[in-house]
Design a protein around this motif. Sequence first.
Motif, PDB file in Angstrom:
ATOM      1  N   UNK A 132      -3.570  25.791  -2.267  1.00  0.00           N
ATOM      2  CA  UNK A 132      -3.835  25.033  -3.484  1.00  0.00           C
ATOM      3  C   UNK A 132      -5.069  24.167  -3.311  1.00  0.00           C
ATOM      4  N   UNK A 133      -5.864  24.072  -4.352  1.00  0.00           N
ATOM      5  CA  UNK A 133      -7.003  23.168  -4.412  1.00  0.00           C
ATOM      6  C   UNK A 133      -6.589  22.036  -5.341  1.00  0.00           C
ATOM      7  N   UNK A 134      -6.924  20.827  -5.003  1.00  0.00           N
ATOM      8  CA  UNK A 134      -6.585  19.618  -5.757  1.00  0.00           C
ATOM      9  C   UNK A 134      -5.262  19.010  -5.314  1.00  0.00           C
ATOM     10  N   UNK A 135      -4.757  19.413  -4.162  1.00  0.00           N
ATOM     11  CA  UNK A 135      -3.597  18.739  -3.595  1.00  0.00           C
ATOM     12  C   UNK A 135      -4.031  17.361  -3.105  1.00  0.00           C
ATOM     13  N   UNK A 136      -3.080  16.515  -2.914  1.00  0.00           N
ATOM     14  CA  UNK A 136      -3.356  15.184  -2.389  1.00  0.00           C
ATOM     15  C   UNK A 136      -2.137  14.716  -1.614  1.00  0.00           C
ATOM     16  N   UNK A 137      -2.273  13.621  -0.930  1.00  0.00           N
ATOM     17  CA  UNK A 137      -1.161  12.957  -0.275  1.00  0.00           C
ATOM     18  C   UNK A 137      -1.187  11.498  -0.696  1.00  0.00           C
ATOM     19  N   UNK A 138      -0.026  10.926  -0.884  1.00  0.00           N
ATOM     20  CA  UNK A 138       0.073   9.523  -1.253  1.00  0.00           C
ATOM     21  C   UNK A 138       0.959   8.804  -0.257  1.00  0.00           C
ATOM     22  N   UNK A 139       0.705   7.527  -0.082  1.00  0.00           N
ATOM     23  CA  UNK A 139       1.535   6.678   0.771  1.00  0.00           C
ATOM     24  C   UNK A 139       1.455   5.272   0.201  1.00  0.00           C
ATOM     25  N   UNK A 140       2.429   4.484   0.545  1.00  0.00           N
ATOM     26  CA  UNK A 140       2.460   3.106   0.060  1.00  0.00           C
ATOM     27  C   UNK A 140       2.329   2.159   1.237  1.00  0.00           C
ATOM     28  N   UNK A 141       1.565   1.100   1.020  1.00  0.00           N
ATOM     29  CA  UNK A 141       1.382   0.090   2.062  1.00  0.00           C
ATOM     30  C   UNK A 141       1.156  -1.252   1.374  1.00  0.00           C
ATOM     31  N   UNK A 142       1.652  -2.291   1.979  1.00  0.00           N
ATOM     32  CA  UNK A 142       1.384  -3.615   1.469  1.00  0.00           C
ATOM     33  C   UNK A 142      -0.031  -4.038   1.846  1.00  0.00           C
ATOM     34  N   UNK A 143      -0.713  -4.680   0.925  1.00  0.00           N
ATOM     35  CA  UNK A 143      -2.088  -5.135   1.192  1.00  0.00           C
ATOM     36  C   UNK A 143      -2.358  -6.321   0.290  1.00  0.00           C
ATOM     37  N   UNK A 144      -2.873  -7.378   0.863  1.00  0.00           N
ATOM     38  CA  UNK A 144      -3.210  -8.567   0.084  1.00  0.00           C
ATOM     39  C   UNK A 144      -4.712  -8.569  -0.160  1.00  0.00           C
ATOM     40  N   UNK A 145      -5.065  -8.386  -1.414  1.00  0.00           N
ATOM     41  CA  UNK A 145      -6.481  -8.384  -1.784  1.00  0.00           C
ATOM     42  C   UNK A 145      -6.972  -9.817  -1.930  1.00  0.00           C
ATOM     43  N   UNK A 146      -8.231 -10.003  -1.752  1.00  0.00           N
ATOM     44  CA  UNK A 146      -8.888 -11.301  -1.929  1.00  0.00           C
ATOM     45  C   UNK A 146      -8.363 -12.375  -0.974  1.00  0.00           C
ATOM     46  N   UNK A 147      -7.841 -11.946   0.156  1.00  0.00           N
ATOM     47  CA  UNK A 147      -7.365 -12.921   1.152  1.00  0.00           C
ATOM     48  C   UNK A 147      -8.563 -13.575   1.804  1.00  0.00           C
ATOM     49  N   UNK A 148      -8.444 -14.841   2.079  1.00  0.00           N
ATOM     50  CA  UNK A 148      -9.524 -15.539   2.757  1.00  0.00           C
ATOM     51  C   UNK A 148      -9.303 -15.476   4.254  1.00  0.00           C
ATOM     52  N   UNK A 149     -10.370 -15.549   4.972  1.00  0.00           N
ATOM     53  CA  UNK A 149     -10.254 -15.571   6.433  1.00  0.00           C
ATOM     54  C   UNK A 149     -10.578 -16.972   6.908  1.00  0.00           C
ATOM     55  N   UNK A 150      -9.838 -17.445   7.912  1.00  0.00           N
ATOM     56  CA  UNK A 150     -10.072 -18.812   8.408  1.00  0.00           C
ATOM     57  C   UNK A 150     -11.390 -18.973   9.126  1.00  0.00           C
TER      58      UNK A 150
END
Length: 69
Positions: free
Chosen positions: A51-69
């Motif tokens: 098949x062409x156009x297959x994909x794989x998906x996964x879920x992960x937690x990620x905090x966007x716009x986090x500041x770094x100390x």
Amino acid sequence: MTSACRRAGAQFSITVRADVKIQAAIASIPETAWIPIRYPRGVVDLETGQWVSDAEVAEIGYTAFATTP
């Protein structure tokens, strides 16, 4: 926007630019967490039979716009 989607019970995905932090987050996803999906209008490569156009998906937690100390 994501809050409204969640309240409505909708499923959604978010795309982001693949910067260093995103690439590290993706690399941390275990191989066993990826789920193959087939798009409803995928096509078969006649030479390989795959098949062409297959994909794989996964879920992960990620905090966007986090500041770094």
